[in-house]
Design an enzyme around this catalytic site. Structure first.
Site, short mmCIF file in Angstrom:
data_model
loop_
_atom_site.label_atom_id
_atom_site.label_comp_id
_atom_site.label_asym_id
_atom_site.label_seq_id
_atom_site.Cartn_x
_atom_site.Cartn_y
_atom_site.Cartn_z
N ARG A 1 -10.26 26.25 7.01
CA ARG A 1 -10.23 27.62 6.49
C ARG A 1 -11.33 28.42 7.18
O ARG A 1 -12.46 27.93 7.34
CB ARG A 1 -10.45 27.59 4.97
CG ARG A 1 -10.82 28.92 4.37
CD ARG A 1 -10.72 28.96 2.87
NE ARG A 1 -11.65 29.91 2.27
CZ ARG A 1 -11.53 31.24 2.35
NH1 ARG A 1 -10.52 31.77 2.99
NH2 ARG A 1 -12.44 32.03 1.80
N GLY B 1 -12.88 32.00 6.40
CA GLY B 1 -12.77 33.08 5.43
C GLY B 1 -14.01 33.95 5.37
O GLY B 1 -14.93 33.83 6.16
N SER B 2 -13.98 34.84 4.38
CA SER B 2 -15.17 35.67 4.14
C SER B 2 -15.75 35.29 2.78
O SER B 2 -15.08 34.64 1.96
CB SER B 2 -14.81 37.15 4.19
OG SER B 2 -13.86 37.43 3.18
N ARG C 1 7.38 36.14 3.32
CA ARG C 1 6.37 36.92 2.60
C ARG C 1 5.30 37.50 3.52
O ARG C 1 4.16 37.75 3.09
CB ARG C 1 5.67 36.07 1.52
CG ARG C 1 6.58 35.77 0.36
CD ARG C 1 5.93 34.82 -0.63
NE ARG C 1 6.88 34.53 -1.69
CZ ARG C 1 6.81 35.04 -2.91
NH1 ARG C 1 5.84 35.85 -3.25
NH2 ARG C 1 7.73 34.75 -3.80
N ARG D 1 -4.87 38.67 10.18
CA ARG D 1 -5.94 38.04 10.96
C ARG D 1 -5.40 36.81 11.71
O ARG D 1 -5.81 36.53 12.84
CB ARG D 1 -7.10 37.65 10.06
CG ARG D 1 -8.31 37.25 10.83
CD ARG D 1 -9.58 37.44 10.06
NE ARG D 1 -10.02 38.81 10.05
CZ ARG D 1 -11.08 39.24 9.40
NH1 ARG D 1 -11.80 38.39 8.69
NH2 ARG D 1 -11.43 40.50 9.45
N HIS E 1 8.14 28.16 1.06
CA HIS E 1 7.30 29.25 1.56
C HIS E 1 7.07 29.24 3.07
O HIS E 1 6.38 30.11 3.59
CB HIS E 1 5.94 29.24 0.83
CG HIS E 1 6.11 29.21 -0.66
ND1 HIS E 1 6.14 28.04 -1.39
CD2 HIS E 1 6.31 30.21 -1.55
CE1 HIS E 1 6.33 28.32 -2.66
NE2 HIS E 1 6.44 29.62 -2.79
N ARG F 1 -16.54 43.45 10.48
CA ARG F 1 -16.08 42.11 10.06
C ARG F 1 -15.33 41.42 11.19
O ARG F 1 -15.50 40.25 11.43
CB ARG F 1 -15.18 42.22 8.84
CG ARG F 1 -15.92 42.22 7.54
CD ARG F 1 -15.04 41.82 6.39
NE ARG F 1 -13.94 42.73 6.15
CZ ARG F 1 -14.03 43.88 5.49
NH1 ARG F 1 -15.19 44.26 5.00
NH2 ARG F 1 -12.98 44.63 5.32
N GLY G 1 -7.62 33.96 5.41
CA GLY G 1 -6.92 34.44 4.22
C GLY G 1 -5.85 35.46 4.58
O GLY G 1 -4.73 35.42 4.07
N GLU H 1 -16.53 32.59 -2.67
CA GLU H 1 -15.22 32.92 -2.10
C GLU H 1 -14.18 32.49 -3.12
O GLU H 1 -14.54 32.27 -4.28
CB GLU H 1 -15.05 32.30 -0.71
CG GLU H 1 -15.36 30.82 -0.61
CD GLU H 1 -14.20 29.93 -0.97
OE1 GLU H 1 -14.13 29.53 -2.15
OE2 GLU H 1 -13.40 29.56 -0.11
N MET H 2 -12.89 32.38 -2.73
CA MET H 2 -11.89 32.14 -3.77
C MET H 2 -10.83 31.08 -3.42
O MET H 2 -9.79 31.04 -4.05
CB MET H 2 -11.20 33.49 -4.12
CG MET H 2 -12.20 34.57 -4.51
SD MET H 2 -11.44 36.11 -5.03
CE MET H 2 -10.88 35.67 -6.65
N GLU H 3 -11.11 30.23 -2.44
CA GLU H 3 -10.05 29.33 -1.97
C GLU H 3 -10.43 27.86 -1.73
O GLU H 3 -9.59 26.97 -1.88
CB GLU H 3 -9.44 29.86 -0.65
CG GLU H 3 -8.64 31.15 -0.78
CD GLU H 3 -9.50 32.41 -0.78
OE1 GLU H 3 -10.69 32.31 -0.45
OE2 GLU H 3 -8.99 33.49 -1.14
N SER I 1 -19.37 38.72 4.15
CA SER I 1 -18.84 40.09 4.27
C SER I 1 -19.53 41.04 3.30
O SER I 1 -19.42 42.25 3.44
CB SER I 1 -17.34 40.08 4.00
OG SER I 1 -17.09 39.66 2.67
N ASP I 2 -20.23 40.51 2.29
CA ASP I 2 -20.91 41.37 1.32
C ASP I 2 -21.99 40.54 0.62
O ASP I 2 -21.99 39.32 0.72
CB ASP I 2 -19.92 41.94 0.29
CG ASP I 2 -19.11 40.86 -0.39
OD1 ASP I 2 -18.11 40.42 0.18
OD2 ASP I 2 -19.49 40.43 -1.50
N1 ADE Z 1 -14.90 37.04 -0.57
C1 ADE Z 1 -15.68 37.91 0.11
N2 ADE Z 1 -16.54 38.51 -0.72
C2 ADE Z 1 -16.29 38.00 -1.95
C3 ADE Z 1 -16.83 38.22 -3.23
N3 ADE Z 1 -17.81 39.10 -3.40
N4 ADE Z 1 -16.31 37.54 -4.28
C4 ADE Z 1 -15.33 36.67 -4.10
N5 ADE Z 1 -14.78 36.41 -2.92
C5 ADE Z 1 -15.25 37.06 -1.86
#
Ligand code: ADE
Length: 236
Positions: free
Chosen positions: A90, A92-93, A46, A27, A6, A221, A23, A183-185, A207-208
């Site tokens: 990392r 991230g948001s 990719r 960016r 990769h 953002r 992510g 988040e997811m990472e 971010s939210d």
């Molecule tokens: N990254 C940014 N906002 C998120 C959310 N609401 N859920 C999962 N990952 C996020």
């Protein structure tokens, strides 16, 4: 050396010892073009752009991770294992799980809780909570202090699912596991650092909010994200 599946780099030394990892690959491009001197593109497989340049004279790389644990799991493993990368930060948001955290706030991750099987499947690691490097976190905290940027510190939730059909699930995870944001990472990144004996850390910008349902525009953002970037670069 033979390039990894990769990352199209066939020599060591092209990628710096420290990699800043957002992510979004665009960016990574933005960071390289706006914060680094003499950025050179080293990966476009990719469209997962990676650049090496210098910041205040120090060699540093920036590369996208993609979204989710499988994606960051692949890129961070190849960087640690095959390209002699020592540190991945990392940037991230995240979504806030409590009303004590506002949009644009910066969080330094102290622990990542996850129901993900990533660490178990990968290396038999049974822990549901993984930690970043203590040394990197100390440096990031000091850099934030020097820059006068306030940060929250705490445990976050690394989730495999963005669109949960039962929205209120987050309250259970927050209350049972003490997570302040999602988040997811990070969980996969920390697992890879543990397995390879390297260092990882994670800074997040909110971010939210799952509590207030407020969200940010992409322009906002980008602005708020500058604080987190300054901390990561200053530390590196
Ligand atoms: N990254 C940014 N906002 C998120 C959310 N609401 N859920 C999962 N990952 C996020």
């Amino acid at each position: 050396m033979i390039p990894t599946p990769h990352i199209e780099v066939d020599k060591k030394g092209i990628i710096a010892e420290t990699v800043i990892m957002p992510g979004d690959p665009l960016r990574a491009k933005f960071i390289a073009e706006n914060f680094l001197e003499n950025p050179v593109l080293f990966n476009k497989v990719r469209n997962m752009f990676g650049y090496t340049g210098t910041y205040k004279g120090k060699k540093i790389s920036v590369m996208g991770s993609g979204m989710g644990m499988p994606s960051i799991g692949i890129y961070s493993y190849e960087l640690f294992k095959f390209y002699d990368v020592q540190n991945i930060i990392r940037v991230g948001s995240c979504g806030a799980y409590t009303d004590e955290i506002d949009l644009y706030d910066v969080i330094l991750v102290e622990e990542a809780y996850s129901e993900s099987t990533f660490a178990k499947v990968m290396a038999g690691i049974e822990d549901k909570i993984l930690k970043p490097s203590f040394e990197l976190n100390e440096k990031l905290e000091n850099a934030a202090k020097d820059l006068n940027i306030p940060i929250h510190k705490g445990r976050i939730h690394s989730s495999d699912v963005f669109y949960r059909q039962n929205f209120d699930d987050y309250k259970k995870i927050r209350d049972e596991h003490g997570c302040i944001a999602v988040e997811m990472e990070s969980f996969a990144l920390f697992a890879n650092a543990k397995v390879t004996g390297k260092n990882a850390a994670c800074l997040l910008t909110v971010s939210d909010s799952l509590v207030t349902m407020k969200a940010t525009s992409s322009e906002e953002r980008m602005k708020s994200f500058t604080n987190m970037m300054k901390i990561a670069l200053e530390m590196a």
